[in-house]
Design a protein around this motif. Sequence first.
Motif, short mmCIF file in Angstrom:
data_model
loop_
_atom_site.label_atom_id
_atom_site.label_comp_id
_atom_site.label_asym_id
_atom_site.label_seq_id
_atom_site.Cartn_x
_atom_site.Cartn_y
_atom_site.Cartn_z
N ARG A 163 -1.14 -8.19 0.23
CA ARG A 163 -1.25 -6.86 -0.37
C ARG A 163 -1.73 -5.87 0.67
N GLY A 164 -1.16 -4.68 0.64
CA GLY A 164 -1.58 -3.62 1.55
C GLY A 164 -1.68 -2.30 0.84
N GLU A 165 -2.64 -1.50 1.26
CA GLU A 165 -2.83 -0.19 0.64
C GLU A 165 -3.27 0.80 1.70
N VAL B 17 3.28 6.24 5.46
CA VAL B 17 2.23 5.58 4.70
C VAL B 17 2.72 4.25 4.13
N VAL B 18 4.02 4.15 3.84
CA VAL B 18 4.57 2.90 3.30
C VAL B 18 4.61 1.82 4.39
N ALA B 19 5.03 2.18 5.59
CA ALA B 19 5.18 1.20 6.67
C ALA B 19 3.87 0.45 6.96
N PRO B 20 2.74 1.16 7.20
CA PRO B 20 1.51 0.41 7.47
C PRO B 20 1.03 -0.41 6.27
N ALA B 21 1.30 0.06 5.06
CA ALA B 21 0.93 -0.73 3.88
C ALA B 21 1.75 -2.02 3.84
N ALA C 53 0.48 -6.03 4.10
CA ALA C 53 0.88 -7.07 3.17
C ALA C 53 1.54 -8.24 3.89
N VAL C 54 2.39 -7.93 4.86
CA VAL C 54 3.07 -8.98 5.62
C VAL C 54 2.07 -9.81 6.40
N THR C 55 1.12 -9.16 7.05
CA THR C 55 0.10 -9.87 7.84
C THR C 55 -0.73 -10.80 6.96
N GLN C 56 -1.12 -10.29 5.80
CA GLN C 56 -1.93 -11.11 4.88
C GLN C 56 -1.12 -12.30 4.36
#
Length: 292
Positions: A10-12, A132-136, A140-143
């Motif tokens: 998950r990323g925010e 803002v979508v790309a870093p989120a 999520a991908v990293t996690q």
Amino acid sequence: MVVSMTGFGRGEVETDGYRASVELRSVNGRYGEVSVHLPRHLSPLEQRIKELVLSVFSRGHIRVSVSVSGDSLGQGIPVLNERIFEGYRDGLARLQTRLGASNAPDPLQVALMPSVFEFETSPPDLEAVWKVVAPACEQAVTQCQSMRTTEGKQLAADIVQRVHQLEDLVGQIQELAPGQVASTRRRLDEKLRELIAPESVDQSRLLTEIALLSERMDITEETVRFHSHNEQFLKTLGRDEPVGRRLNFLLQEMLREANTIGSKAGDTGIAHLVVGVKEEIEKLREQVQNIE
């Protein structure tokens, strides 16, 4: 390196008036498949998201859910749909005439009917939203990748143990193999004595037949290849790349050798060991299905 295909991330991120939230779920898949769920007005970003995810994951079915909020992404300005309004008004007027009512439909009540007002929104600034979508997505991908790697280590530990078990079983088969020729000769001798007089047996012919039979029963090549497959299997686990497909191929080769050994073996003990080998291969196959 063993990496599982199961994970969650998950990323925010919030910046420049936008807030993006991304959830990523990954499960087993033969290929790299990405399905993206995001608001319709942001659909042009779908391909970028897929490319970002597939730059990290090579296998698995990955579901990405994206939500974005911001002042410029609000509900929009209400606009009267005159055609729908007039349709409701005229329909109600005809209904009142049939019922004998004299008063005309209340315009305010008509305005509350579905779809009378529509909301116009200006097209979003996709580049600003992407920032803002790309870093989120990256969060999520990293996690998710971290979770897949952790589970992969657990899978690898179990797989190594099972490959060692296979090595032990094949070693036991090799120990029993020489005895099956002698056992076969004893059975032949006993059968011949039951059927014909011993002095009439052509010993030279008997030895030739036993030699041919022992050649057909020889499983040396199969056990040597099996050990080689085990060695390759363990080496492949340590590769710094996706290894699931290669491991699956090696398991197919192992099963082929096990089937050949089983068809050649005339010894009950070897047959039982082959059953154990096949059971371990099937357990390994189940585990390998989870590996990227």
